[in-house]
Design a protein around this motif. Structure first.
Motif, mmCIF file in Angstrom:
data_model
loop_
_atom_site.group_PDB
_atom_site.id
_atom_site.type_symbol
_atom_site.label_atom_id
_atom_site.label_comp_id
_atom_site.label_asym_id
_atom_site.label_seq_id
_atom_site.Cartn_x
_atom_site.Cartn_y
_atom_site.Cartn_z
ATOM 1 N N TYR A 352 0.835 -1.209 0.000
ATOM 2 C CA TYR A 352 0.000 0.000 0.000
ATOM 3 C C TYR A 352 0.867 1.255 0.000
ATOM 4 C CZ TYR A 352 -4.133 2.817 1.148
ATOM 5 O OH TYR A 352 -5.162 3.729 1.115
ATOM 6 N N MET A 353 1.937 1.236 0.801
ATOM 7 C CA MET A 353 2.811 2.409 0.864
ATOM 8 C C MET A 353 3.674 2.556 -0.388
ATOM 9 S SD MET A 353 4.069 2.571 4.860
ATOM 10 C CE MET A 353 4.202 0.832 5.246
ATOM 11 N N PHE A 354 3.850 1.473 -1.138
ATOM 12 C CA PHE A 354 4.782 1.460 -2.266
ATOM 13 C C PHE A 354 4.053 1.162 -3.569
ATOM 14 C CE2 PHE A 354 9.540 1.071 -1.851
ATOM 15 C CZ PHE A 354 9.813 1.465 -3.145
ATOM 16 N N GLY A 355 2.789 1.585 -3.679
ATOM 17 C CA GLY A 355 1.951 1.161 -4.788
ATOM 18 C C GLY A 355 2.442 1.597 -6.156
ATOM 19 N N ASP A 356 3.172 0.731 -6.837
ATOM 20 C CA ASP A 356 3.632 1.019 -8.202
ATOM 21 C C ASP A 356 3.959 -0.317 -8.864
ATOM 22 O OD1 ASP A 356 5.031 3.506 -9.920
ATOM 23 O OD2 ASP A 356 5.891 1.536 -10.288
ATOM 24 N N VAL A 357 3.412 -0.534 -10.056
ATOM 25 C CA VAL A 357 3.588 -1.818 -10.731
ATOM 26 C C VAL A 357 5.055 -2.084 -11.038
ATOM 27 C CG1 VAL A 357 3.036 -3.172 -12.781
ATOM 28 C CG2 VAL A 357 1.272 -1.744 -11.717
ATOM 29 N N ALA A 388 3.036 -4.209 -6.621
ATOM 30 C CA ALA A 388 2.591 -4.224 -8.017
ATOM 31 C C ALA A 388 1.069 -4.271 -8.111
ATOM 32 C CB ALA A 388 3.212 -5.421 -8.739
ATOM 33 N N VAL A 389 0.434 -5.051 -7.221
ATOM 34 C CA VAL A 389 -1.040 -5.123 -7.217
ATOM 35 C C VAL A 389 -1.628 -3.759 -6.853
ATOM 36 C CG1 VAL A 389 -3.031 -6.145 -6.066
ATOM 37 C CG2 VAL A 389 -1.097 -7.592 -6.716
ATOM 38 N N PHE A 390 -1.087 -3.124 -5.810
ATOM 39 C CA PHE A 390 -1.591 -1.795 -5.454
ATOM 40 C C PHE A 390 -1.261 -0.771 -6.534
ATOM 41 C CE2 PHE A 390 -1.939 -3.508 -1.126
ATOM 42 C CZ PHE A 390 -3.172 -3.007 -0.784
ATOM 43 N N GLY A 391 -0.173 -1.010 -7.263
ATOM 44 C CA GLY A 391 0.109 -0.139 -8.398
ATOM 45 C C GLY A 391 -0.990 -0.189 -9.440
ATOM 46 N N PHE A 398 6.127 2.734 -12.743
ATOM 47 C CA PHE A 398 7.385 3.487 -12.719
ATOM 48 C C PHE A 398 7.119 4.989 -12.590
ATOM 49 C CE2 PHE A 398 9.237 -0.353 -14.861
ATOM 50 C CZ PHE A 398 10.106 -0.688 -13.833
ATOM 51 N N SER A 399 6.252 5.321 -11.655
ATOM 52 C CA SER A 399 5.899 6.703 -11.294
ATOM 53 C C SER A 399 5.003 7.391 -12.317
ATOM 54 C CB SER A 399 7.160 7.562 -11.091
ATOM 55 O OG SER A 399 7.972 7.025 -10.064
ATOM 56 N N MET A 400 4.702 6.748 -13.436
ATOM 57 C CA MET A 400 3.862 7.365 -14.472
ATOM 58 C C MET A 400 2.459 6.755 -14.427
ATOM 59 S SD MET A 400 6.584 7.501 -17.639
ATOM 60 C CE MET A 400 6.925 5.752 -17.538
ATOM 61 N N HIS A 401 1.476 7.574 -14.726
ATOM 62 C CA HIS A 401 0.083 7.113 -14.745
ATOM 63 C C HIS A 401 -0.233 6.552 -16.127
ATOM 64 C CE1 HIS A 401 -0.839 8.605 -10.760
ATOM 65 N NE2 HIS A 401 -0.261 9.750 -11.075
ATOM 66 N N LEU A 402 0.263 5.354 -16.372
ATOM 67 C CA LEU A 402 0.068 4.712 -17.674
ATOM 68 C C LEU A 402 -1.181 3.853 -17.712
ATOM 69 C CD1 LEU A 402 3.751 3.581 -18.400
ATOM 70 C CD2 LEU A 402 2.596 5.678 -19.104
ATOM 71 N N LEU A 403 -1.762 3.577 -16.525
ATOM 72 C CA LEU A 403 -2.942 2.724 -16.444
ATOM 73 C C LEU A 403 -4.087 3.497 -15.807
ATOM 74 C CD1 LEU A 403 -1.239 -0.503 -15.012
ATOM 75 C CD2 LEU A 403 -1.818 -0.059 -17.408
ATOM 76 N N ASN A 556 13.383 6.771 -10.287
ATOM 77 C CA ASN A 556 12.822 5.510 -9.789
ATOM 78 C C ASN A 556 13.810 4.756 -8.905
ATOM 79 O OD1 ASN A 556 9.993 4.534 -10.912
ATOM 80 N ND2 ASN A 556 10.931 5.818 -12.488
ATOM 81 N N LEU A 557 15.094 4.814 -9.249
ATOM 82 C CA LEU A 557 16.096 4.169 -8.401
ATOM 83 C C LEU A 557 16.128 4.801 -7.014
ATOM 84 C CD1 LEU A 557 19.084 3.592 -10.864
ATOM 85 C CD2 LEU A 557 17.628 1.863 -9.800
ATOM 86 N N ILE A 558 16.073 6.145 -6.989
ATOM 87 C CA ILE A 558 16.076 6.839 -5.697
ATOM 88 C C ILE A 558 14.844 6.460 -4.883
ATOM 89 C CG2 ILE A 558 15.884 9.112 -4.602
ATOM 90 C CD1 ILE A 558 17.609 10.211 -6.883
ATOM 91 N N VAL A 559 13.700 6.405 -5.533
ATOM 92 C CA VAL A 559 12.461 6.049 -4.831
ATOM 93 C C VAL A 559 12.540 4.620 -4.295
ATOM 94 C CG1 VAL A 559 10.004 5.572 -5.169
ATOM 95 C CG2 VAL A 559 10.990 7.692 -6.035
ATOM 96 N N ILE A 560 13.030 3.699 -5.108
ATOM 97 C CA ILE A 560 13.095 2.297 -4.681
ATOM 98 C C ILE A 560 14.007 2.138 -3.476
ATOM 99 C CG2 ILE A 560 13.942 0.009 -5.354
ATOM 100 C CD1 ILE A 560 12.885 0.614 -8.185
ATOM 101 N N VAL A 561 15.181 2.767 -3.521
ATOM 102 C CA VAL A 561 16.136 2.624 -2.419
ATOM 103 C C VAL A 561 15.661 3.361 -1.185
ATOM 104 C CG1 VAL A 561 18.488 3.108 -1.655
ATOM 105 C CG2 VAL A 561 18.077 2.267 -3.978
ATOM 106 N N LEU A 562 15.311 4.636 -1.339
ATOM 107 C CA LEU A 562 14.943 5.463 -0.190
ATOM 108 C C LEU A 562 13.638 4.998 0.439
ATOM 109 C CD1 LEU A 562 15.559 7.933 1.552
ATOM 110 C CD2 LEU A 562 14.328 9.341 -0.109
#
Length: 606
Positions: A352-357, A388-391, A398-403, A556-562
């Motif tokens: 839920y906190m990391f919702g991104d496919v 990924a499911v919450f994404g 990957f931070s973009m609203h593609l869906l 995206n790398l910064i978001v994933i790590v941080l």
């Protein structure tokens, strides 16, 4: 499945000379914890081993680097441990007597290779004819040339003599310096302070770089051949003396002394006892039988007064989540192991906190790749898939609203994003209160729980539901009355009911604050959405497809790590301090298996 079960008590009667053999076989299963019966002492003769092992350690300090490290095979013929260790010492000393000359050759060859590698680096930096190294080496007073080497990064004070050439290679700084004796001595002191050294120039180097390189390679080849010959002769010497068996025997006896504190031992037999995590005794019996030890195994009730270590029994998919319970300790026999519940709750909070496919799949892939090297990485497989499911529900890739969002875009309705985790937190905390009821049943105290803490549960549910359902307030009042009256009945004092009211208020405040803590799950989901929007805005401002792609990848790398670090910490905090506080005290004893012996053994004496 949610209740830890005790390990089984076993007793093994073994021929005294086979004790080490049997101990190693038990340890190799990884399913045995030793515990001697009351009054047991260290076996006779074990104290006599320590002086002998000290002598072995003294030999090891000198020769360990030159001992074979593979195919160590302990002897399988039963004999007293003192006899075995003395024989090992005699073998090592006999080997060392003949090995000294070979070791010296080996070390000299290693030193030559290091020196030649150093001069190869120097020669590679010198152009033809710039420096005649042979002439420099033969130079006398007043000027001389020396080489100074120290780790790169350190700089000496300004040298009073001119430096002929300085360069860096493979993390080392090299300087050829020309000067009189006083100047070179000053530079040598500075090099030593920088953890470096100074070297005289070898007389066999000349002016021609190609000739120097050829000479160095020829000497390197000779040094390698000398070292390889010394290694081969040492290996053959080890085989002739049976060094591998001697080392394995000594190592196994050291292992016994380090891990066996007490055993019941008589003139002919030793009594080994303890706990096993194996449910099928046949596996333990087979391990002892395969070792060749003369022994009889018996599974019996544990002696009075012993406290059994406890084991968790979860399906494979829930075992990685045992780490949360173990972080506080081992649940006791009347406490619940919530690993199965956490195997659902933890990925939901993380996702839920990391919702991104895209980011979720990257995290899951990283967890899968690291699962063998780092067991905790298995948690990220489930967490990444949940993200990924919450994404999909949030419409983020990957931070973009593609869906198109399957549920809601977080920044479009932040209130809904905040409220959902509060409901989930209330469900999780209610589960904790229900687990406390189960534990009360296991302790034979369910009637007491029903008369008191059941009222707390009803009151809490009423308060939470009252925010959306008006009759919930009446339910809360009924629960409060239930709690207070129950305490009065249990203690048979009217005043106890009024005292219980203060306790109720305190506990309700605690659990309500714990419930509000779950709002951070929604807050981090919104923060993640905000960071994603910032990345997209920077991409739009980049003005060039390559720059936009770089912003997307780096962002995206910064978001994933941080966020991976922050979200992991917050999830752990909610589990340990909000959820476990409802029911877990972790008063159980952890099962600590006997570590395996130091080598693969066809076991031996003791």
């Amino acid at each position: 499945m949610i209740r830890p079960h005790p390990a089984r008590w076993f007793e093994l009667l073994v021929a005294r000379d086979d004790t080490t053999l049997a101990l190693a076989a038990l340890a190799a299963t990884g399913a045995v914890e030793l515990e001697a019966r009351s009054g047991a002492l260290p076996p006779d003769g074990f104290a006599d081993l320590r002086p002998l092992l000290q002598q072995f350690d003294a030999l090891a300090q000198r020769y360990r680097a030159f001992w074979p490290a593979d195919r160590l095979q302990a002897s399988a013929f039963p004999e007293p441990p003192q006899v075995s260790l003395r024989r090992s010492l005699e073998t090592v000393r006999a080997w060392a007597l003949q090995a000294e000359a070979l070791i010296l050759r080996w070390q000299q060859a290693e030193g030559q290779r290091a020196e030649l590698a150093r001069w190869r680096a120097v020669v590679a930096q010198l152009d033809d004819g710039v420096v005649d190294l042979a002439q420099a080496a033969a130079a006398g007073a007043p000027l001389r040339v020396r080489l100074f080497v120290w780790p790169a990064g350190g700089e000496p004070e300004a040298a009073t003599g001119p430096l002929v050439r300085s360069f860096q290679d493979q993390g080392m700084h090299y300087s050829l310096a020309l000067g009189d004796a006083q100047q070179l001595e000053s530079l040598a002191q500075q090099a030593v302070a920088l953890k470096g050294q100074s070297y005289e120039l070898p007389p066999w180097l000349g002016r021609d770089r190609a000739a120097n390189q050829a000479a160095i390679e020829a000497r390197l080849q000779a040094a390698r051949a000398s070292e390889a010959a010394a290694r081969a002769e040492l290996a053959a010497l080890a085989d002739r003396h049976g060094l591998r068996s001697a080392l394995a025997d000594a190592g196994r006896l050291q292992w016994v002394l380090d891990n066996v504190q007490a055993l019941e031992s008589g003139p002919l037999f030793t009594w080994i006892s303890g706990w096993t995590s194996l449910r099928d005794p046949a596996a333990l019996e087979q391990a002892v039988e395969d070792s060749g030890a003369r022994a009889l195994l018996r599974l019996a009730p544990p002696p009075p007064g012993t406290r059994a270590p406890l084991l968790l029994d979860n399906p494979a998919w829930a075992r990685p989540f045992e780490v949360f319970s173990r972080a506080l300790g081992m649940p006791s026999g009347t406490e619940a192991d919530a690993s199965v519940l956490l195997a659902v709750a933890v990925p939901l909070m993380f996702g839920y906190m990391f919702g991104d496919v895209g980011q979720g799949l990257v995290i899951a892939a990283a967890g899968y790749a690291l699962r063998r090297r780092w067991p905790l990485a298995r948690l990220f497989i489930a967490g990444g898939l949940s993200a990924a499911v919450f994404g999909l529900l949030f419409g983020s890739v990957f931070s973009m609203h593609l869906l198109h969002p399957g549920w809601i875009a977080p920044l479009d309705d932040p209130l809904a994003v905040l409220v959902a985790p509060l409901v989930g937190g209330a469900v999780l905390l209610t589960s904790g209160l229900l687990l406390a009821a189960v534990q009360a049943h296991w302790r034979g105290e369910f009637a007491r729980w029903l008369a008191s803490d059941a009222g707390l549960l009803v009151c809490y549910l009423g308060l939470v539901s009252g925010l959306a359902w008006t009759p919930g307030w009446l339910l809360a009042a009924a629960g409060a009355a239930w709690f207070c009256l129950g305490h009065g009945v249990l203690e048979r004092r009217v005043l106890a009911g009024f005292t219980a009211l203060a306790e109720l208020v305190e506990r309700l405040l605690q659990i309500l604050i714990n419930t509000l803590s779950f709002a951070r799950v929604g807050a981090f989901a919104l923060a993640h959405a905000g960071l994603s929007s910032a990345i997209v805005a920077l991409m739009d401002a980049a003005g060039h497809p390559v720059a936009a792609a770089a912003v997307l990848v780096v962002g995206n790398l910064i978001v994933i790590v941080l966020e991976g670090l922050v979200v992991s910490i917050q999830t752990t905090r909610l589990v340990l301090f909000e959820f476990f506080a409802r029911f877990l005290e972790a008063q159980g004893r952890v099962f600590r298996p006997l570590p395996p012996p130091p080598s693969s053994l066809q076991e031996s004496p003791s």
